[in-house]
Design a protein around this motif. Structure first.
Motif, PDB file in Angstrom:
ATOM      1  N   LEU A   1     -62.752 -71.169 -23.917  1.00 24.75           N
ATOM      2  CA  LEU A   1     -61.675 -70.344 -23.378  1.00 24.75           C
ATOM      3  C   LEU A   1     -61.106 -70.929 -22.091  1.00 24.75           C
ATOM      4  CD1 LEU A   1     -63.347 -66.846 -23.912  1.00 24.75           C
ATOM      5  CD2 LEU A   1     -61.850 -68.115 -25.473  1.00 24.75           C
ATOM      6  N   LEU A   2     -61.901 -71.771 -21.432  1.00 22.20           N
ATOM      7  CA  LEU A   2     -61.485 -72.469 -20.221  1.00 22.20           C
ATOM      8  C   LEU A   2     -61.855 -73.939 -20.350  1.00 22.20           C
ATOM      9  CD1 LEU A   2     -62.817 -70.068 -17.408  1.00 22.20           C
ATOM     10  CD2 LEU A   2     -60.475 -70.180 -18.284  1.00 22.20           C
ATOM     11  N   THR A   3     -61.111 -74.796 -19.661  1.00 22.15           N
ATOM     12  CA  THR A   3     -61.505 -76.189 -19.536  1.00 22.15           C
ATOM     13  C   THR A   3     -62.053 -76.400 -18.125  1.00 22.15           C
ATOM     14  OG1 THR A   3     -59.270 -76.818 -18.832  1.00 22.15           O
ATOM     15  CG2 THR A   3     -59.799 -76.998 -21.186  1.00 22.15           C
ATOM     16  N   GLU A   4     -62.924 -77.381 -17.983  1.00 23.96           N
ATOM     17  CA  GLU A   4     -63.519 -77.706 -16.694  1.00 23.96           C
ATOM     18  C   GLU A   4     -63.067 -79.107 -16.269  1.00 23.96           C
ATOM     19  OE1 GLU A   4     -67.836 -75.727 -16.433  1.00 23.96           O
ATOM     20  OE2 GLU A   4     -67.610 -77.078 -18.141  1.00 23.96           O
ATOM     21  N   HIS A   5     -62.608 -79.226 -15.037  1.00 22.91           N
ATOM     22  CA  HIS A   5     -62.163 -80.512 -14.507  1.00 22.91           C
ATOM     23  C   HIS A   5     -62.851 -80.744 -13.168  1.00 22.91           C
ATOM     24  CE1 HIS A   5     -58.889 -80.487 -17.510  1.00 22.91           C
ATOM     25  NE2 HIS A   5     -58.821 -79.194 -17.218  1.00 22.91           N
ATOM     26  N   ALA A   6     -63.673 -81.782 -13.091  1.00 20.98           N
ATOM     27  CA  ALA A   6     -64.378 -82.080 -11.846  1.00 20.98           C
ATOM     28  C   ALA A   6     -63.400 -82.672 -10.836  1.00 20.98           C
ATOM     29  CB  ALA A   6     -65.518 -83.049 -12.107  1.00 20.98           C
ATOM     30  N   GLU A   7     -63.474 -82.176  -9.597  1.00 16.99           N
ATOM     31  CA  GLU A   7     -62.628 -82.676  -8.521  1.00 16.99           C
ATOM     32  C   GLU A   7     -63.498 -82.975  -7.309  1.00 16.99           C
ATOM     33  OE1 GLU A   7     -58.343 -80.441  -9.132  1.00 16.99           O
ATOM     34  OE2 GLU A   7     -59.771 -79.628  -7.684  1.00 16.99           O
ATOM     35  N   PRO A   8     -63.193 -84.046  -6.570  1.00 11.11           N
ATOM     36  CA  PRO A   8     -63.980 -84.338  -5.369  1.00 11.11           C
ATOM     37  C   PRO A   8     -63.779 -83.255  -4.321  1.00 11.11           C
ATOM     38  CG  PRO A   8     -62.038 -85.739  -5.482  1.00 11.11           C
ATOM     39  CD  PRO A   8     -62.126 -85.012  -6.797  1.00 11.11           C
ATOM     40  N   GLY A   9     -64.860 -82.846  -3.675  1.00  6.86           N
ATOM     41  CA  GLY A   9     -64.762 -81.844  -2.619  1.00  6.86           C
ATOM     42  C   GLY A   9     -64.186 -82.440  -1.347  1.00  6.86           C
ATOM     43  N   ASN A  10     -63.673 -81.620  -0.477  1.00 11.32           N
ATOM     44  CA  ASN A  10     -63.099 -82.104   0.783  1.00 11.32           C
ATOM     45  C   ASN A  10     -64.143 -82.788   1.651  1.00 11.32           C
ATOM     46  OD1 ASN A  10     -60.590 -81.097   0.110  1.00 11.32           O
ATOM     47  ND2 ASN A  10     -61.021 -79.084   0.995  1.00 11.32           N
ATOM     48  N   SER A  11     -65.311 -82.198   1.733  1.00  8.08           N
ATOM     49  CA  SER A  11     -66.364 -82.806   2.571  1.00  8.08           C
ATOM     50  C   SER A  11     -67.743 -82.526   1.989  1.00  8.08           C
ATOM     51  CB  SER A  11     -66.283 -82.254   3.994  1.00  8.08           C
ATOM     52  OG  SER A  11     -66.421 -80.837   3.989  1.00  8.08           O
ATOM     53  N   GLY A  12     -67.784 -82.377   0.664  1.00  4.55           N
ATOM     54  CA  GLY A  12     -69.055 -82.050   0.035  1.00  4.55           C
ATOM     55  C   GLY A  12     -69.076 -82.487  -1.414  1.00  4.55           C
ATOM     56  N   PRO A  13     -69.888 -81.835  -2.228  1.00  4.33           N
ATOM     57  CA  PRO A  13     -70.003 -82.210  -3.639  1.00  4.33           C
ATOM     58  C   PRO A  13     -68.737 -81.888  -4.426  1.00  4.33           C
ATOM     59  CG  PRO A  13     -71.195 -80.181  -3.192  1.00  4.33           C
ATOM     60  CD  PRO A  13     -70.749 -80.713  -1.864  1.00  4.33           C
ATOM     61  N   GLU A  14     -68.689 -82.398  -5.635  1.00  3.56           N
ATOM     62  CA  GLU A  14     -67.547 -82.148  -6.505  1.00  3.56           C
ATOM     63  C   GLU A  14     -67.396 -80.655  -6.787  1.00  3.56           C
ATOM     64  OE1 GLU A  14     -68.061 -84.391 -10.084  1.00  3.56           O
ATOM     65  OE2 GLU A  14     -66.970 -86.126  -9.279  1.00  3.56           O
ATOM     66  N   ARG A  15     -66.157 -80.230  -6.977  1.00  3.67           N
ATOM     67  CA  ARG A  15     -65.875 -78.854  -7.374  1.00  3.67           C
ATOM     68  C   ARG A  15     -65.325 -78.867  -8.796  1.00  3.67           C
ATOM     69  NH1 ARG A  15     -61.894 -76.377  -3.071  1.00  3.67           N
ATOM     70  NH2 ARG A  15     -60.689 -78.184  -3.768  1.00  3.67           N
ATOM     71  N   VAL A  16     -65.445 -77.738  -9.468  1.00  2.00           N
ATOM     72  CA  VAL A  16     -64.950 -77.623 -10.834  1.00  2.00           C
ATOM     73  C   VAL A  16     -63.685 -76.776 -10.832  1.00  2.00           C
ATOM     74  CG1 VAL A  16     -65.425 -76.795 -13.167  1.00  2.00           C
ATOM     75  CG2 VAL A  16     -67.254 -77.850 -11.822  1.00  2.00           C
ATOM     76  N   LEU A  17     -62.612 -77.357 -11.369  1.00  2.00           N
ATOM     77  CA  LEU A  17     -61.362 -76.624 -11.528  1.00  2.00           C
ATOM     78  C   LEU A  17     -61.297 -76.108 -12.955  1.00  2.00           C
ATOM     79  CD1 LEU A  17     -58.530 -75.858 -10.357  1.00  2.00           C
ATOM     80  CD2 LEU A  17     -57.693 -77.958 -11.459  1.00  2.00           C
ATOM     81  N   TYR A  18     -61.082 -74.807 -13.102  1.00  2.00           N
ATOM     82  CA  TYR A  18     -60.992 -74.196 -14.427  1.00  2.00           C
ATOM     83  C   TYR A  18     -59.531 -73.925 -14.780  1.00  2.00           C
ATOM     84  CZ  TYR A  18     -65.992 -73.300 -13.907  1.00  2.00           C
ATOM     85  OH  TYR A  18     -67.348 -73.436 -13.729  1.00  2.00           O
ATOM     86  N   ARG A  19     -59.182 -74.162 -16.038  1.00  2.00           N
ATOM     87  CA  ARG A  19     -57.864 -73.813 -16.546  1.00  2.00           C
ATOM     88  C   ARG A  19     -58.030 -73.100 -17.878  1.00  2.00           C
ATOM     89  NH1 ARG A  19     -56.052 -79.313 -14.848  1.00  2.00           N
ATOM     90  NH2 ARG A  19     -54.844 -79.049 -12.928  1.00  2.00           N
ATOM     91  N   ALA A  20     -57.166 -72.142 -18.134  1.00  2.00           N
ATOM     92  CA  ALA A  20     -57.228 -71.390 -19.389  1.00  2.00           C
ATOM     93  C   ALA A  20     -56.683 -72.224 -20.540  1.00  2.00           C
ATOM     94  CB  ALA A  20     -56.445 -70.095 -19.262  1.00  2.00           C
TER      95      ALA A  20
END
Length: 201
Positions: free
Chosen positions: A55-74
Motif C-alpha cells: 500500500l506504500l513504497t519505501e525510499h531510503a534517504e540520507p539523514g541530515n546529520s544521522g542515519p538514513e530515513r525512510v520516505l513513504y509514498r502511497a
C-alpha cells in the motif's frame, strides 16, 4: 487498527510522501490521539505493515546529520485502500474511532460516493432505532431473568446517541448535496496531488 491505518495512509497520500516522524507530527497536530485513540508506536507499525502489504513504497534517504530515513509514498493500491476504508467508516455504526478517521479523510471520496455511504449509515441507524423502539415497548420479553432491569438505562443511553448521530448524518448528507467541501471529483481535491515520482520522469 483500521482507524490508524486509514489516517496513516491518508497523511502519506495528501502529503505526496512523508517520513514516519512527519506522519506522527501531523496526526499529533490534528489531536488524533483524542478522537481516534492513535498511539505513536502504532503509527510506525502501520507504516511498516502498509509497505509490506504493497500500500506504500519505501525510499531510503540520507539523514541530515544521522542515519538514513525512510520516505513513504502511497501506491495506487494504497489510494484505493484509503477510499474503501473511508466508505467503511462512514457506513459502519458503533465504531466511533473509524467514523472520526473517515470524516478526517472524507475528501478522498467523490461527492456522490460520500452521499451514498452517509445515506447507508442513515438507513442502518434508522433500522436500529426501530428495533430499539420495539424492544422498549416489550422489554420483559427480551430481558433474561439474571439481567437487572435497570440495565435498560444502557439502551436508553445508546438510543440517545443514535438519534443524535442520525440527525448529524442527515445534516452532513444535506451539506454534501449542497456542495459543501472539496471532494475527490472537484478541482483542487486531494486526489489531484501530483505523484512526485512521475514529476521527475
Amino acid at each position: 487498527m483500521s482507524a490508524t491505518k486509514l489516517l496513516v495512509l491518508g497523511i502519506v497520500h495528501i502529503s505526496g510522501g512523508a517520513h514516519g516522524y512527519q506522519v506522527r507530527s501531523e496526526l499529533q497536530s490534528w489531536r488524533a490521539e483524542t478522537w481516534a485513540k492513535i498511539k505513536p508506536g502504532s503509527i510506525y507499525h502501520a507504516l511498516k505493515k502498509a509497505a509490506a502489504d504493497g500500500l506504500l513504497t519505501e525510499h531510503a534517504e540520507p539523514g541530515n546529520s544521522g542515519p538514513e530515513r525512510v520516505l513513504y509514498r502511497a501506491t495506487a493500491r494504497g489510494r484505493d485502500e484509503i477510499v474503501e476504508l473511508v466508505r467503511d467508516g462512514l457506513r459502519r455504526t458503533h465504531d466511533p474511532d473509524m467514523l472520526n478517521a473517515a470524516i478526517a479523510m472524507l475528501p478522498m471520496l467523490t461527492r456522490s460516493d460520500a452521499i451514498a455511504h452517509v445515506g447507508e449509515r442513515v438507513a442502518r441507524l434508522e433500522a436500529e432505532l426501530v428495533v430499539r423502539a420495539e424492544w422498549q415497548e416489550h422489554p420483559h420479553r427480551d430481558i433474561p431473568e439474571h439481567i437487572p432491569e435497570h440495565v435498560r438505562e444502557q439502551a436508553e443511553l445508546w438510543a440517545g446517541h443514535a438519534r443524535t448521530e442520525l440527525e448529524w448524518a442527515k445534516s452532513l448528507s444535506k451539506r454534501l448535496s449542497e456542495g459543501a467541501y472539496t471532494m475527490a471529483d472537484d478541482p483542487g481535491s486531494w486526489q489531484t496531488v501530483p505523484d512526485p515520482l512521475k514529476m521527475h520522469l
